[in-house]
Design an enzyme around this catalytic site. Sequence first.
Site, PDB file in Angstrom:
ATOM      1  N   ASP A  44       3.331  -1.390  -6.361  1.00  0.00           N
ATOM      2  CA  ASP A  44       2.538  -2.581  -6.038  1.00  0.00           C
ATOM      3  C   ASP A  44       2.460  -3.632  -7.142  1.00  0.00           C
ATOM      4  OD1 ASP A  44       1.851  -2.043  -3.366  1.00  0.00           O
ATOM      5  OD2 ASP A  44       0.386  -0.564  -4.027  1.00  0.00           O
ATOM      6  N   ASP A 102       6.341  -2.697   3.287  1.00  0.00           N
ATOM      7  CA  ASP A 102       5.507  -3.559   2.431  1.00  0.00           C
ATOM      8  C   ASP A 102       6.190  -3.886   1.104  1.00  0.00           C
ATOM      9  OD1 ASP A 102       4.350  -1.553   4.042  1.00  0.00           O
ATOM     10  OD2 ASP A 102       2.362  -1.850   3.195  1.00  0.00           O
TER      11      ASP A 102
HETATM   12  N1  GLY Z   1       0.488  -2.497   1.286  1.00  0.00           N
HETATM   13  C1  GLY Z   1      -0.601  -1.950   1.924  1.00  0.00           C
HETATM   14  C2  GLY Z   1      -0.943  -2.514   3.253  1.00  0.00           C
HETATM   15  O1  GLY Z   1      -0.343  -3.396   3.796  1.00  0.00           O
HETATM   16  O2  GLY Z   1      -1.881  -2.005   3.795  1.00  0.00           O
END
Ligand code: GLY
Length: 329
Positions: A44, A102
């Site tokens: 992240d 993501d």
């Molecule tokens: N990256 C985490 C979400 O979209 O919940």
Amino acid sequence: WTSGFYPGSMWLAYELTGDEALAKEARKYTDRLQDMQYYTGNHDLGFMMFCSYGQGIRLKPEPTDSLILIHSSESLCSRFRPEVGLIRSWDFGDWSYPVIIDNMMNLEILFEATSLSGDSTFYNMAVSHADMTLKNHFRMDGSSYHVVDYDMRTGKVRSRCTAQGYSDESAWARGQAWGIYGYTMCYRYTRQLKYLEQAEAAYEFVCTHPNLPEDLIPYWDFDAVNIPHELRDASVAAIMAAALYELSMYSNKAEYKETADKVMHSLSSSDYRSKIGENHNFLLMHSVGSYPHGSEIDVPLIYADYYFLEALKRKRDCDIEAKSKSVQK
Ligand code: GLY
């Protein structure tokens, strides 16, 4: 993963209003993330460091911003294995080498790190990740899986499944929005047509889906079993709108901007946009964090606000460009 969104929202609010107090707040909370430049515990880094420092360096740069972004990118790249060709998303769970859709969002910081440092390693890893995701994450109908697990020695796909969606074969709504945004952004940096086409295919899946409500605010999963009695997810709509304004800049199709405008109209209505001073001071109501985990169900979420503000800024950019084109004519 959400710590960059508050400072990022302050940066965007500053850009939209010119209010210096917002820039001061943005810088204060951006600088609190400094230590995260060395974090390697998950993928992240892009969300955390680019939504904060990435906005800061664009709007009111400080001398250390550039190095912090480069260090953050190095930390992210430490999760890339050449045998797989992708950045590993998570270290928990029963997977071998899980990559989630993501993760496309984390590539932006890598493209920028190459511009800042002149080192093409970041760019090349981003392109490899985008190519492998394009190959393995998408279904024939343009929708994407949430999680693809790889064999960390051979790079072969082991399984495709979900963590936050309704089922392994369902289309988790926020994942679809990450795909549209991610591939549009990759096209911005690479001008590779296949990325633009993937963004368009992912959008096509969403906008033609029979379960997309008339106000264009998706349910939390396109295949959730109790539609129309399922929750909407405003965060999906905000991410999608921000992506579609950018996509509209790369295409002659009027539809992308028209859809984004319709989404923003819905989000700005009293159905989703809260009154000032209510909703714990967030802008938008009705988002869903992770339904299967019972976490953040029908609540305001900071990333819904962040992408809503980014969409407002991009809408403004699109409108200015359209005006200047019509003056030139
Ligand atoms: N990256 C985490 C979400 O979209 O919940």
